[in-house]
Design a protein around this motif. Structure first.
Motif, short mmCIF file in Angstrom:
data_model
loop_
_atom_site.label_atom_id
_atom_site.label_comp_id
_atom_site.label_asym_id
_atom_site.label_seq_id
_atom_site.Cartn_x
_atom_site.Cartn_y
_atom_site.Cartn_z
N GLU A 8 28.09 38.72 33.76
CA GLU A 8 28.93 39.52 32.87
C GLU A 8 28.09 40.49 32.04
O GLU A 8 28.30 40.66 30.83
CB GLU A 8 29.79 38.60 31.98
CG GLU A 8 30.75 37.75 32.81
CD GLU A 8 31.72 36.94 31.96
OE1 GLU A 8 31.46 36.76 30.76
OE2 GLU A 8 32.74 36.49 32.51
N LYS B 85 37.39 37.89 39.18
CA LYS B 85 38.08 37.49 37.95
C LYS B 85 39.59 37.46 38.18
O LYS B 85 40.28 36.54 37.74
CB LYS B 85 37.72 38.44 36.81
CG LYS B 85 38.20 37.98 35.45
CD LYS B 85 37.63 38.85 34.34
CE LYS B 85 38.04 38.32 32.96
NZ LYS B 85 37.45 39.14 31.87
N LYS B 86 40.08 38.47 38.90
CA LYS B 86 41.51 38.51 39.23
C LYS B 86 41.92 37.31 40.06
O LYS B 86 43.05 36.82 39.96
CB LYS B 86 41.81 39.81 39.99
CG LYS B 86 43.19 39.90 40.62
CD LYS B 86 43.33 41.15 41.45
CE LYS B 86 44.61 41.14 42.27
NZ LYS B 86 44.71 42.34 43.14
N TYR C 267 31.04 40.45 42.34
CA TYR C 267 31.96 40.04 41.26
C TYR C 267 33.05 41.10 41.06
O TYR C 267 34.24 40.77 40.92
CB TYR C 267 31.15 39.83 39.98
CG TYR C 267 31.92 39.29 38.81
CD1 TYR C 267 32.10 37.92 38.63
CD2 TYR C 267 32.48 40.16 37.86
CE1 TYR C 267 32.80 37.43 37.54
CE2 TYR C 267 33.18 39.67 36.78
CZ TYR C 267 33.34 38.32 36.62
OH TYR C 267 34.04 37.83 35.55
N SER C 268 32.64 42.37 41.07
CA SER C 268 33.61 43.45 40.80
C SER C 268 34.36 43.88 42.05
O SER C 268 35.59 44.02 42.02
CB SER C 268 32.90 44.66 40.17
OG SER C 268 31.87 45.15 41.03
N GLU D 159 36.88 41.47 43.16
CA GLU D 159 37.83 41.20 42.07
C GLU D 159 37.95 39.69 41.80
O GLU D 159 39.04 39.13 41.73
CB GLU D 159 39.21 41.77 42.41
CG GLU D 159 39.21 43.27 42.66
CD GLU D 159 40.57 43.80 43.08
OE1 GLU D 159 41.19 44.52 42.28
OE2 GLU D 159 41.01 43.46 44.21
N LEU E 123 38.25 33.40 38.89
CA LEU E 123 36.91 32.98 38.48
C LEU E 123 36.76 33.09 36.96
O LEU E 123 36.98 34.16 36.38
CB LEU E 123 35.85 33.84 39.17
CG LEU E 123 34.39 33.47 38.84
CD1 LEU E 123 34.08 32.05 39.29
CD2 LEU E 123 33.42 34.46 39.49
N ARG E 124 36.38 31.99 36.34
CA ARG E 124 36.13 31.95 34.90
C ARG E 124 34.74 31.35 34.68
O ARG E 124 34.37 30.35 35.31
CB ARG E 124 37.17 31.10 34.18
CG ARG E 124 38.60 31.60 34.35
CD ARG E 124 38.84 32.91 33.61
NE ARG E 124 40.22 33.37 33.77
CZ ARG E 124 40.64 34.19 34.73
NH1 ARG E 124 39.78 34.63 35.64
NH2 ARG E 124 41.90 34.56 34.81
#
Length: 581
Positions: A274, A105-106, A99-100, A103, A109-110
């Motif tokens: 999260e 979220k960038k 996930y990190s 990236e 991904l929501r």
């Protein structure tokens, strides 16, 4: 026209083009004759592997058989206006490093975390004007204890201790997920230098042992005993035990009374989202949005992804090393390594020339247990299900229980056992185990206004029906009708709300998604097919007997679920091997 009907007319239209497809509109989207690495299959693990390899400087291409990427983590509009997570439907196990590091979220991904997360309505007559009882579980432990106390005050007191016990085991297993298993072959047959290097693979085992400490025997029992035995030692109330037992059997041709089912229970409670341990959630836009985010991350660094490009064969040089693949259209693509996100059976029995594999290895792959009990039914409805145990409010707005995994025919572990027993005779369960999810309760983008998408993960259904009969349209519909009848008993009016459905039996899951036997894990998550025995002993470190050919899908350690660990781990192993070439 109903609100849903009006919304349906507005909803039908072109979907926005995924970022990864826009990224491939330049020269990177043109097929080249040679890459450093080729990945077979654009399932989530294959995409993860490609994304990491490209970051390591390994020029990588991904070839996908279908018109859409994601493998089982896909969003498809089967009924106009309704977007279904057609196969996998929930997220929790995705490794936080992925996930990190990618990236995500960038790259769009929501997530919608669910709280509460579990709802088990009782099929019983309400008394004194009250509605039937139900069990609602979430992240609030005090509220959980109040819910459980309806059935047993003793269980309410035990539940926090059980959760802490399982959390500790999940914490111990965590390091094992993010590295290759112990390399037994190197220890047994390698040079002194190879044996010394392999000592590092023992570190995660040592870490796990330190976390478990003196309680190791109790935890060993969880991994080897029947889930029912484990749960009986903690609890007395059947609704709670049966609800927890669903995690021990979901997706597996087993029941809570079979040894080893305890591990599958753990496999489904060891995730996080999260930073919230054990959390499960819905992906905004369906599971395909997760695959799109991984693909976007990959293409941003130069990965080339090709859909409707079926790999027909792995090419092998005269010296016995992989040198690329041949596509179904006859195109040859050369590469130093090939990573297969396909199942072990497809990889080694169909794509790889058999003369380059040891006979014993081929025999073991052919004998893998791939039995699956799952029939997935995707349903479009024009209103929310209205449960007797938790009636809807005026206005038909989603209530907390609508966001949960809703467990039906789960009041008693014996019901789960009986559903399993039916399928041993080649018959679909008379009262199927049903996990019902309504992702549109948190993500309204999936359906027209007023409408909803319903995911039904049901079991048990055999791959082949009694008498050797294959599933046909009549059999599919008869089983779906039986499932709908069961739901109707808990939520009257459900059948009348249905505007479309998509039925995927085990053979359908195999045909559409390439899941052998319809098994969502590629092969069973049984103790004889885990860790250094996955997919077979001595070939568990993503490598294969054929130099340059690797597994990176759910058939490799640590197994199935939308985790991405197999893809990430395989990429690290491949990169290590490429550096030593």
């Amino acid at each position: 026209m109903t609100t849903c009907g009006r919304g349906l007319r507005r909803a039908v239209g072109a979907s926005p083009r995924p970022t990864w497809r826009r990224a491939l509109s330049d020269t990177r989207g043109r097929l080249k004759p040679e890459y450093d690495a080729v990945v077979v299959g654009a399932g989530h693990n294959g995409l993860v592997a490609a994304a990491y390899l490209q970051r390591f400087g390994v020029n990588t291409a991904v070839f996908e058989r279908r018109h859409v990427i994601g493998g089982a983590a896909v969003t498809e509009e089967i009924v106009p206006g309704f977007k279904f997570s057609r196969a996998s439907y929930l997220l929790s196990l995705l490794r936080p490093q992925i996930y990190s590091e990618l990236e995500l979220k960038k790259h769009g991904l929501r997530l919608h975390l669910r709280n509460p997360y579990s709802f088990t309505p009782m099929l019983e007559e309400g008394t004194g004007g009250k509605v039937p009882r139900s069990l609602l579980l979430g992240t609030d432990m005090v509220e959980n204890q109040k819910q459980i106390a309806q059935f047993s005050k003793k269980d309410a007191q035990a539940f926090p201790k059980y959760e802490a016990f399982m959390d500790r085991l999940a914490l111990a297993i965590d390091p094992l997920l993010d590295s290759a298993p112990v390399d037994l072959e190197a220890f047994q047959r390698g040079s002194l230098l190879q044996r010394l290097k392999s000592l590092s693979t023992l570190k995660p085992l040592w870490q796990a042992g330190c976390i478990l400490g003196a309680q190791l025997p109790q935890y060993y029992q969880v991994l080897t005993a029947p889930a029912a035995k484990v749960l009986d030692q903690w609890f007395e109330s059947e609704p709670l035990k049966a609800t927890l037992a669903t995690d021990a059997v979901i997706g597996a041709m087993t029941n809570p009374y079979i040894p080893g089912s305890g591990y599958v229970l753990l496999h489904h409670v060891m995730g996080s989202l999260e930073g919230v341990r054990g959390a499960w959630g819905y992906v905004q836009g369906g599971m395909g949005a997760l695959s799109d985010a991984i693909a976007s991350s990959a293409t941003a660094h130069g990965v080339s992804i090709f859909t409707e490009k079926t790999v027909a064969k792995v090419q092998v040089s005269s010296g016995g090393r992989v040198q690329g693949v041949v596509l179904q259209d006859g195109s040859e693509v050369r590469s130093k390594v090939v990573l297969s996100n396909a199942s072990p059976q497809i990889t080694f029995l169909k794509l790889t020339p058999q003369e380059w594999l040891p006979e014993e290895f081929v025999a073991r792959i052919a004998q893998l247990d791939t039995k699956s009990p799952v029939t997935k039914i995707n349903v479009a409805v024009n209103r929310l299900p209205d449960f007797l145990a938790a009636p809807n409010t005026p206005g038909d707005q989603p209530l907390p229980h609508h966001q949960c995994s809703i467990h039906l025919n789960c009041e008693d572990t014996l019901l789960v056992h009986q559903a399993f027993e039916d399928t041993l005779d080649g018959l679909p369960s008379k009262r199927p185990l049903i996990e019902l999810c309504i992702p549109s309760s948190l993500d309204p983008t999936l359906a027209p206004p007023g409408c909803h998408v319903v995911s039904l993960f049901t079991q048990y259904t055999p791959y082949t029906l009694a008498g050797g009969k294959a599933w046909d349209e009549q059999q599919r519909n008869a089983y779906a009708d039986r499932v709908f009848d069961c739901i109707e008993a808990y939520a009257p009016g459900f059948k009348g709300s249905v505007v479309g459905r998509d039925i995927l039996t085990p053979p359908d899951l195999e045909r559409v998604f390439g899941l052998p036997g319809g098994n969502i894990f590629h092969c069973a998550m049984s103790l004889d097919q885990l860790y250094f025995a996955r997919p077979v002993p001595l070939h568990s470190s993503y490598c294969s007997p054929l130099r340059g050919l690797y597994l990176c899908g759910s058939g490799a350690h640590p197994g199935g679920g939308v985790m991405g660990a197999a893809g990430r781990n395989a990429a690290h192993v491949v990169f290590r091997d490429l550096r030593s070439m």
